[in-house]
Design a protein around this motif. Sequence first.
Motif, PDB file in Angstrom:
ATOM      1  N   UNK A 441       0.829  -1.196   0.000  1.00  0.00           N
ATOM      2  CA  UNK A 441       0.000   0.000   0.000  1.00  0.00           C
ATOM      3  C   UNK A 441       0.868   1.253   0.000  1.00  0.00           C
ATOM      4  N   UNK A 442       0.425   2.221  -0.777  1.00  0.00           N
ATOM      5  CA  UNK A 442       1.164   3.477  -0.903  1.00  0.00           C
ATOM      6  C   UNK A 442       1.177   4.217   0.434  1.00  0.00           C
ATOM      7  N   UNK A 443       0.194   3.904   1.276  1.00  0.00           N
ATOM      8  CA  UNK A 443       0.138   4.575   2.578  1.00  0.00           C
ATOM      9  C   UNK A 443       1.383   4.296   3.403  1.00  0.00           C
ATOM     10  N   UNK A 444       2.006   3.156   3.127  1.00  0.00           N
ATOM     11  CA  UNK A 444       3.130   2.777   3.971  1.00  0.00           C
ATOM     12  C   UNK A 444       4.234   3.839   3.987  1.00  0.00           C
ATOM     13  N   UNK A 445       4.753   4.252   2.807  1.00  0.00           N
ATOM     14  CA  UNK A 445       5.788   5.287   2.897  1.00  0.00           C
ATOM     15  C   UNK A 445       5.208   6.623   3.348  1.00  0.00           C
TER      16      UNK A 445
END
Length: 585
Positions: A441-445
């Motif tokens: 998920x892009x939310x991670x970074x």
Amino acid sequence: MTTRAHPTAVLKGVGRIEALVSEIGLLKSNLDSVPLWRPAAGLARQSDEAVRMIRAIAARFERSLVVTLIGPSGSGKSTLVNALAGGAELSPTGHRRPTTDTLVVFGAGKEDAAELTRELGSDSVIVAATAGTRLPDGLCLIDTPDTDSMAFRRHIPALERAIAHSDLLLCVFDAENPKRRDHADFLTPFVVRFDGESLVAVLNKCDRLEEAELKTKILPDFLDYIQKGWRGAVDRTLCICARRHLQEPAWDPSAGPRHDFDQFEDLRGLVFGLADRGSLVIDRRVDNARQLHALVLGEAGSELAQDRQTLEAARQALARIQTDAMASAASALRDQDSRRGGGLGAAVYHKLCMRWVGPVGWVLAVWTRLMAVGGGIAAMLRLGRPSGGFFSNRRPGKGSTLADAGGLEAALRRYRLELVGGWPEVAELLVRGRFDSAVRSIDTPMTSTGRFEEQLSSLWDRAIEREVDVLARRLGGGWLQILMNAPVLGILGYVGWVTVKTFFSADYLTGDYFLHAFWVIAIALLLSFFALQVLIRLTASPERIMTRALDRLQKEIGELDGLAGHPLRTQLDAVLRMAEAAAGG
Ligand SMILES: Nc1nc2c(ncn2[C@@H]2O[C@H](COP(=O)(O)OP(=O)(O)O)[C@@H](O)[C@H]2O)c(=O)[nH]1
Ligand SMILES: [Mg+2]
């Protein structure tokens, strides 16, 4: 209790067990700290299980040696138990299957046998009569149900319980059909838990085979097979004929023993000898515990080794996209109009005020006050405070965006874009290294950009403050102060001297003289101050400060770590640390 173990042997054993348990505990807590790495949960469960089993071993330290016979149906387990116990039929044997339907515990030491029976679960266990048997006191034998009979599945839990309580496993195979693959495979997970010396493979019914064929072909074949199947776990293999040692062997007249080669006495000597010496039993138990420990650590080590390279690559990729993102953030900052920084001039003046003394210093102070009032730049006075900064003082509250610090906002945008762009590559490597696929998920970074925002803006504030400081120090040097103050001080001194001298000679000066002197001093002072202003303008213009601060920022930005403290990064580092330790240890 029937133990003959010396108390010091018990104590030493307990100490060694504790060391093993604490090592596994350490592994477990490391595993618990990396929930994103998928194998961790299973390994942690294994660690718990191993600790439980090791503790159970320690709890039995002072009890009788427990020897369990396992093997396929009809291999002669019950016959062997009876033979070891003296030859009477204590455990039912025979051709009609299944003969043994429960765990059967034999023990001359009644208390220990009863205790063991209780622990194994009284519904599936009986303690056979021990009258007339020749078992030594410190020994309990467990005969197990056939693991391949109809009731196979039903018996597995009982079998597992018996194995968990065992110090020594006798794995009985039928010499006529030793390669019962299904059976050896079934036993693998159990036998690997045992130290090699606690494992004895017994080839029974050797009387049915030609002696030469047995020794030159069957036995070597069997050894090879069992070593491979059980990953080299077993140390000893004995060829026996259990039936011969029954009180009533009842040989079929047409099928008597074909030779006399029989290692039954060796087997009995081994088992009884161990049971007779308490300290040896403890050694066995400690070795078994050590084997469990090695098993768990080995398992963890191989899982870690499997992912190490991929995760190392992931860490590098992560570092790379971070550095790239930082670099583009810095250049975005540079692209912005660097003429901003209205408060900077005032900030320099404010700093200089605190350094300068003498008449020029007084004018500087008055001028700075006027600037502050005139420009309404109350904010600039906060620059010197450690808690605030050039930008932080522009936002009403912490975290309320750097909107009016346009450069920083653009820098952050670039940072995010760069991070998002590089993320799929990193995430792919992580997932291949068995990290939870949620990391895709892009939310991670993104969860880390808030942190980066703080870091970047404080780094920026610091860079500017440092530049202002450096310039203020340069413009506040002692020689410059002396030079600038010299004309005014000179004139003042001269006027003072003349005034004092004429006063004593009662040759009083006129008011015109003082008016004139005042103007001369005022002009000298204003000229000096003007010269200082020009100097300040040349050395510490806002543009110059910004440029130098940007240079500094670009140099220092590499040290920023936007992902520091991010759970993903922490866990990745932890897994790699564990892998390194496992590979080195
Ligand atoms: N010839 C021969 N027969 C044996 C020997 N040991 C056991 N048997 C026979 O093999 C059959 C199965 O034995 P049993 O002990 O019930 O096997 P279990 O199922 O493993 O308990 C019985 O008929 C035994 O008499 C042996 O050493 N030689
Ligand atoms: Mg049996």
